[in-house]
Write a protein that holds these residues in place. Structure first.
Motif, PDB file in Angstrom:
ATOM      1  N   ARG A  47      -2.884  88.299  77.639  1.00 28.95           N
ATOM      2  CA  ARG A  47      -3.572  89.488  77.119  1.00 28.95           C
ATOM      3  C   ARG A  47      -4.716  89.165  76.156  1.00 28.95           C
ATOM      4  O   ARG A  47      -5.810  89.703  76.274  1.00 28.95           O
ATOM      5  N   GLU A  48      -4.474  88.298  75.175  1.00 27.91           N
ATOM      6  CA  GLU A  48      -5.464  88.071  74.109  1.00 27.91           C
ATOM      7  C   GLU A  48      -6.302  86.821  74.328  1.00 27.91           C
ATOM      8  O   GLU A  48      -7.078  86.432  73.456  1.00 27.91           O
ATOM      9  N   GLU A  49      -6.175  86.186  75.455  1.00 31.16           N
ATOM     10  CA  GLU A  49      -6.845  84.922  75.718  1.00 31.16           C
ATOM     11  C   GLU A  49      -8.360  85.096  75.830  1.00 31.16           C
ATOM     12  O   GLU A  49      -8.840  86.052  76.422  1.00 31.16           O
ATOM     13  N   GLN A  50      -9.113  84.134  75.255  1.00 32.58           N
ATOM     14  CA  GLN A  50     -10.565  84.148  75.365  1.00 32.58           C
ATOM     15  C   GLN A  50     -11.025  82.887  76.088  1.00 32.58           C
ATOM     16  O   GLN A  50     -10.411  81.820  75.983  1.00 32.58           O
ATOM     17  N   LEU A  51     -12.132  83.018  76.834  1.00 30.52           N
ATOM     18  CA  LEU A  51     -12.653  81.930  77.642  1.00 30.52           C
ATOM     19  C   LEU A  51     -14.050  81.534  77.190  1.00 30.52           C
ATOM     20  O   LEU A  51     -14.842  82.381  76.749  1.00 30.52           O
ATOM     21  N   PHE A  52     -14.363  80.242  77.352  1.00 31.58           N
ATOM     22  CA  PHE A  52     -15.667  79.703  77.013  1.00 31.58           C
ATOM     23  C   PHE A  52     -16.108  78.760  78.131  1.00 31.58           C
ATOM     24  O   PHE A  52     -15.279  78.160  78.817  1.00 31.58           O
ATOM     25  N   GLY A  53     -17.410  78.640  78.325  1.00 31.73           N
ATOM     26  CA  GLY A  53     -17.912  77.689  79.307  1.00 31.73           C
ATOM     27  C   GLY A  53     -18.675  78.330  80.435  1.00 31.73           C
ATOM     28  O   GLY A  53     -19.540  79.174  80.222  1.00 31.73           O
ATOM     29  N   PHE A  54     -18.401  77.897  81.674  1.00 30.80           N
ATOM     30  CA  PHE A  54     -19.141  78.309  82.871  1.00 30.80           C
ATOM     31  C   PHE A  54     -20.622  77.955  82.748  1.00 30.80           C
ATOM     32  O   PHE A  54     -21.500  78.705  83.162  1.00 30.80           O
ATOM     33  N   GLY A  55     -20.905  76.817  82.120  1.00 27.71           N
ATOM     34  CA  GLY A  55     -22.261  76.304  82.135  1.00 27.71           C
ATOM     35  C   GLY A  55     -23.103  76.662  80.931  1.00 27.71           C
ATOM     36  O   GLY A  55     -22.625  77.174  79.924  1.00 27.71           O
ATOM     37  N   LEU A  56     -24.403  76.384  81.069  1.00 26.24           N
ATOM     38  CA  LEU A  56     -25.345  76.528  79.968  1.00 26.24           C
ATOM     39  C   LEU A  56     -25.828  77.979  79.878  1.00 26.24           C
ATOM     40  O   LEU A  56     -26.884  78.342  80.411  1.00 26.24           O
ATOM     41  N   ASN A  57     -25.064  78.797  79.182  1.00 21.52           N
ATOM     42  CA  ASN A  57     -25.454  80.191  78.952  1.00 21.52           C
ATOM     43  C   ASN A  57     -26.300  80.301  77.693  1.00 21.52           C
ATOM     44  O   ASN A  57     -26.124  79.534  76.742  1.00 21.52           O
ATOM     45  N   PHE A  58     -27.184  81.293  77.665  1.00 22.08           N
ATOM     46  CA  PHE A  58     -28.141  81.437  76.571  1.00 22.08           C
ATOM     47  C   PHE A  58     -27.892  82.657  75.689  1.00 22.08           C
ATOM     48  O   PHE A  58     -28.464  82.747  74.607  1.00 22.08           O
ATOM     49  N   LYS A  59     -27.093  83.585  76.152  1.00 20.28           N
ATOM     50  CA  LYS A  59     -26.916  84.811  75.380  1.00 20.28           C
ATOM     51  C   LYS A  59     -25.460  85.111  75.042  1.00 20.28           C
ATOM     52  O   LYS A  59     -25.200  85.891  74.123  1.00 20.28           O
ATOM     53  N   THR A  60     -24.544  84.543  75.775  1.00 26.08           N
ATOM     54  CA  THR A  60     -23.135  84.857  75.576  1.00 26.08           C
ATOM     55  C   THR A  60     -22.332  83.589  75.306  1.00 26.08           C
ATOM     56  O   THR A  60     -22.621  82.524  75.865  1.00 26.08           O
ATOM     57  N   VAL A  61     -21.306  83.728  74.460  1.00 26.44           N
ATOM     58  CA  VAL A  61     -20.351  82.645  74.217  1.00 26.44           C
ATOM     59  C   VAL A  61     -18.999  83.010  74.816  1.00 26.44           C
ATOM     60  O   VAL A  61     -18.382  82.227  75.508  1.00 26.44           O
TER      61      VAL A  61
ATOM     62  N   VAL B   1     -27.583  76.665  90.439  1.00 25.78           N
ATOM     63  CA  VAL B   1     -28.650  75.951  89.739  1.00 25.78           C
ATOM     64  C   VAL B   1     -29.957  76.714  89.887  1.00 25.78           C
ATOM     65  O   VAL B   1     -30.383  77.031  90.997  1.00 25.78           O
ATOM     66  N   ASP B   2     -30.584  77.005  88.755  1.00 24.39           N
ATOM     67  CA  ASP B   2     -31.842  77.748  88.789  1.00 24.39           C
ATOM     68  C   ASP B   2     -32.498  77.653  87.408  1.00 24.39           C
ATOM     69  O   ASP B   2     -31.847  77.316  86.416  1.00 24.39           O
ATOM     70  N   HIS B   3     -33.774  77.979  87.374  1.00 21.43           N
ATOM     71  CA  HIS B   3     -34.445  78.187  86.096  1.00 21.43           C
ATOM     72  C   HIS B   3     -33.830  79.416  85.428  1.00 21.43           C
ATOM     73  O   HIS B   3     -33.604  80.435  86.082  1.00 21.43           O
ATOM     74  N   TYR B   4     -33.558  79.310  84.128  1.00 20.25           N
ATOM     75  CA  TYR B   4     -32.954  80.449  83.442  1.00 20.25           C
ATOM     76  C   TYR B   4     -33.940  81.602  83.379  1.00 20.25           C
ATOM     77  O   TYR B   4     -35.071  81.455  82.931  1.00 20.25           O
ATOM     78  N   GLY B   5     -33.485  82.783  83.817  1.00 19.41           N
ATOM     79  CA  GLY B   5     -34.371  83.935  83.922  1.00 19.41           C
ATOM     80  C   GLY B   5     -34.164  85.000  82.873  1.00 19.41           C
ATOM     81  O   GLY B   5     -34.635  86.127  83.039  1.00 19.41           O
ATOM     82  N   GLY B   6     -33.443  84.688  81.793  1.00 17.28           N
ATOM     83  CA  GLY B   6     -33.280  85.649  80.711  1.00 17.28           C
ATOM     84  C   GLY B   6     -31.992  86.446  80.756  1.00 17.28           C
ATOM     85  O   GLY B   6     -31.739  87.262  79.876  1.00 17.28           O
TER      86      GLY B   6
ATOM     87  N   ASP C 143     -31.605  82.361  71.182  1.00 20.98           N
ATOM     88  CA  ASP C 143     -30.916  82.002  72.413  1.00 20.98           C
ATOM     89  C   ASP C 143     -30.808  80.486  72.581  1.00 20.98           C
ATOM     90  O   ASP C 143     -29.863  79.983  73.196  1.00 20.98           O
ATOM     91  N   PHE C 144     -31.783  79.768  72.042  1.00 13.41           N
ATOM     92  CA  PHE C 144     -31.713  78.307  72.080  1.00 13.41           C
ATOM     93  C   PHE C 144     -30.479  77.799  71.330  1.00 13.41           C
ATOM     94  O   PHE C 144     -29.850  76.820  71.732  1.00 13.41           O
ATOM     95  N   ILE C 145     -30.124  78.455  70.228  1.00 17.04           N
ATOM     96  CA  ILE C 145     -28.952  78.044  69.463  1.00 17.04           C
ATOM     97  C   ILE C 145     -27.677  78.398  70.231  1.00 17.04           C
ATOM     98  O   ILE C 145     -26.710  77.622  70.251  1.00 17.04           O
TER      99      ILE C 145
END
Length: 715
Positions: free
Chosen positions: A90-104, A115-120, A435-437
């Motif tokens: 129920r309370e589990e949180q997930l991280f990862g799935f690659g190089l995301n720029f807006k979400t943790v 694989v693609d250029h990041y589009g925002g 987003d870089f951070i």
């Protein structure tokens, strides 16, 4: 009637058998299990990257129990596709799935890893869509497939769930949600089988370490790779490059390697890979001149071959069906193609002293790269090569330097699972500081490195703030060749920028040891707060009054993610300011934390508010933290060069630290030619702090000169 019942029973039994597949489990290392279902494809991420697992380091982490009920992990095949399901609580949180720029936080999200250029938008299309995720319950899962993967990360509620979502009445129930609870991560693999890996912790950080070590451990850059790099204008000539280097020296700004953009080529987009004879008449002399000045040389490339390249015809049997900017795409999965292709680089670039590459445009967009209808002589699909081309160019180019017993450290636009050990840092054309951070945080969950490079800035303040985050990142890169911005462009902050640049160089021993820890122990040198022991996310939920239900009647209240602070090395918490900000909050993990600059007490397991200072990026040191520093200098220590140390200690606790040392350039460390020096801080009989540094073992590297001590707390 009986006949119909028997038919129904037979149909149900047949359907179940044809759909569900037994998973074959194999323990391959302490705390690591491989699951296999169906018939996996022979070409996958691991076969492309070909990592060497650090088994001894994994064994050092020790055994760990299987972190979930195996019966809750399911697989089935249908229509040539494989469906995987992994359980969630129920309370589990997930991280990862690659190089995301807006979400943790990744739970509840739906993405296609591509694989693609990041589009925002964090939709799975990114430079490193690594199919690995880690749970805050202390385990990780890696899907070893070179296909586009559809991920439903706790977003799809199943009818047969043991813990189903509650059906609520939207008319009367204030807890009604457009995103009902889901108790599983479901993954669609477009292949008739797949292998996947499960990594135990017991902590999330240990799960990440096991994943990194399984994939070869992080790269150990040459010392010069952790200094500063400047990329020059694409049409600079040989004299311009030397003048740029001299200007850095004259103004007292550090510089360790300089990057040439496409103009060094006789023709680019597509590329000949020949030096332009007018702009660079003597590349060997240029490299030698720069070397005398303590500066290396890095070349921009993309892999696509011009019809005017001298090896174009020889390589012709190994091209794909489609071109990129009218350049041929070599099928680098084929050994003969690799041998022909990279020989040019070995002879004309590395042979004259080039120290690394910036490998561009191996990511996207779709309108640039080969389409999914393309065919390749290896028989691999366009999709499979799209997912792994970044891995192939990293592995194969790094091998050229290894053959010369020289370490490299470069830039690349695409990577994927299996590429942890490659000495490359990701970058892109997107340019949002915050987003870089976030990307820097997510890189630690994905086994990749990311640089929040400094390019153009609208104000002096923005330039300084961007520069500060560059200092606390895997590669301190100034990539402002298009705008012409130099470290000294804004006179009002020039001295502050210089001070930050020199701080980067002072911290070289700390950065180098942190990367050694990445290499030998799998510890990401830059990582999110959720991997830090003692960190408790102070959950804040967006107020429902702030939601515009008129424009979107299904909009949800969102939990606030911690994506503006991160850990750097074993002891530092970095909390950057962005242009225009005058104050901010910082969440400190449990345990005492101290200001990096003056050693003053900052807090313990609490949220603190800090006021911006233009000359500093906020950094905090955990209790007992030891930070080895050297004198400020303009270039990293060369091979065999000694350097003096100033060792800083923070807090009230006696502690130890392992300082790594080797020759800084070769692969001799792989044969045991390295040393870990124990730094120990404790109080003597009179209650005064004292520090000691262990001696290097006989015959082992010893580049430490004079040592001084600075006890930062209660000086």
């Amino acid at each position: 009637m009986k006949y119909n019942i028997y038919c129904l029973i037979f149909f149900i039994g047949f359907y179940s058998v044809s759909q569900a597949q037994e998973i074959q489990w194999e323990s391959i290392a302490p705390g690591i299990w491989k699951g296999t279902t169906g018939v996996p494809e022979s070409y996958d991420l691991l076969s492309a990257a070909n990592p060497t697992t650090k088994m001894a380091a994994i064994e050092k982490l020790g055994a760990a129990p299987f972190p979930m009920d195996k019966k809750e992990v399911t697989a089935r095949q249908k229509d040539g596709k494989t469906y995987l399901k992994f359980p969630l609580t129920r309370e589990e949180q997930l991280f990862g799935f690659g190089l995301n720029f807006k979400t943790v936080h990744q739970r509840g999200r739906i993405v296609r890893l591509h694989v693609d250029h990041y589009g925002g938008v964090d939709n799975g299309r990114t430079h490193a869509p690594v199919p690995f995720y880690v749970s805050d319950l202390g385990y990780g899962i890696f899907i070893n497939s070179a296909r586009y993967l559809d991920i439903y990360a706790g977003s799809a509620s199943r009818l047969d769930s043991k813990d189903p979502a509650i059906a609520r009445d939207r008319n009367t129930d204030p807890e009604w949600t457009a995103s009902p609870y889901s108790d599983g991560v479901e993954i669609l693999v477009p292949a008739g089988g797949v292998e996947f890996y499960l990594f135990a912790g017991p902590s999330p950080l240990e799960a990440v370490q096991r994943f990194n070590l399984f994939n070869g451990g992080g790269p150990l850059p040459p010392r010069w790779g952790l200094g500063f790099t400047q990329r020059v204008h694409r049409l600079y000539d040989q004299d311009d490059v030397i003048s740029e280097v001299d200007e850095f020296e004259k103004r007292g700004f550090p510089l360790d390697f300089i990057g040439l953009e496409p103009g060094w080529l006789s023709k680019s987009y597509p590329n000949t890979f020949d030096w332009d004879a007018e702009r660079f008449p003597d590349p060997a002399a240029l490299a030698a001149t720069l070397k005398k000045k303590g500066v290396g040389l890095n070349l921009w490339i993309n892999p696509y071959v011009s019809p005017e390249a001298d090896f174009y015809e020889e390589l012709k049997p190994y091209y794909g069906s489609h071109t990129v900017w009218a350049g041929a795409v070599p099928d680098l999965s084929i050994e003969k193609a690799r041998n022909i292709y990279w020989q040019k680089f070995k002879k004309d670039h590395i042979g004259v002293g080039v120290g690394g590459y910036k490998i561009d445009e191996v990511d996207g967009y779709d309108r640039w790269l080969w389409p999914d209808v393309a065919v390749f002589p290896s028989g691999l699909s366009a999709e499979q090569l799209r997912q792994t081309y970044g891995l192939l160019v990293q592995q194969q180019s790094a091998k050229l330097f290894r053959e010369q017993d020289r370490r490299t450290y470069g830039l690349v636009r695409a990577s994927n699972g299996g590429g942890v050990s490659f000495p490359y840092v990701l970058y892109n054309d997107y340019y949002n500081h915050k987003d870089f951070i976030t990307a820097l945080i997510n890189s630690g969950y994905a086994g990749v490195l990311w640089t929040p490079e400094a390019r153009a800035s609208d104000t002096a303040e923005e330039w300084l703030r961007r520069f500060q985050t560059v200092v606390f990142s895997p590669m301190a890169m100034i990539n402002a060749w298009a705008s012409g911005t130099k470290p000294w462009t804004y006179p009002e902050v020039e001295e502050k920028v210089k001070a930050m640049a020199l701080l980067r160089m002072q911290m070289m021993p700390y950065w180098y040891s942190s990367f050694a820890e990445y290499h030998f122990e799998g510890m990401p040198p830059f990582r999110g707060m959720n991997l830090e022991p003692g960190f408790e996310e102070k959950i804040q939920v967006q107020h429902r009054n702030a939601i515009d239900l008129e424009s979107n009647p299904y909009e949800e209240a969102l939990k606030k993610e911690i994506k503006d602070q991160y850990m750097a090395g074993p002891s530092l918490l970095v909390a950057p300011f962005f242009a225009g900000e005058t104050s901010r909050e910082v969440i400190l993990p449990k345990g005492n934390w101290y200001d990096f600059y003056d050693g003053s007490y900052a807090g313990n397991g609490e949220i603190i508010s800090i006021t911006a200072r233009l000359d500093q990026i906020p950094v905090f040191v955990k209790e007992g933290g030891i930070i080895p520093m050297m004198e400020p200098r303009l270039h990293a220590p060369a091979k065999g060069e000694t350097f003096d140390l100033e060792i800083r200690h923070y807090g009230e606790t006696p502690s130890t630290y392992l300082l790594y040392d080797d020759d800084g350039e070769s692969f001799a460390y792989e044969k045991g030619d390295f040393s870990w020096r124990e730094i120990k801080v404790e109080k003597d009989g009179s209650g005064k702090w004292k520090g000691t540094v262990s001696k290097a073992a006989k015959g082992k590297p010893d580049h430490i000169g004079a040592v001084s001590w600075k006890f930062m707390t209660n000086q």
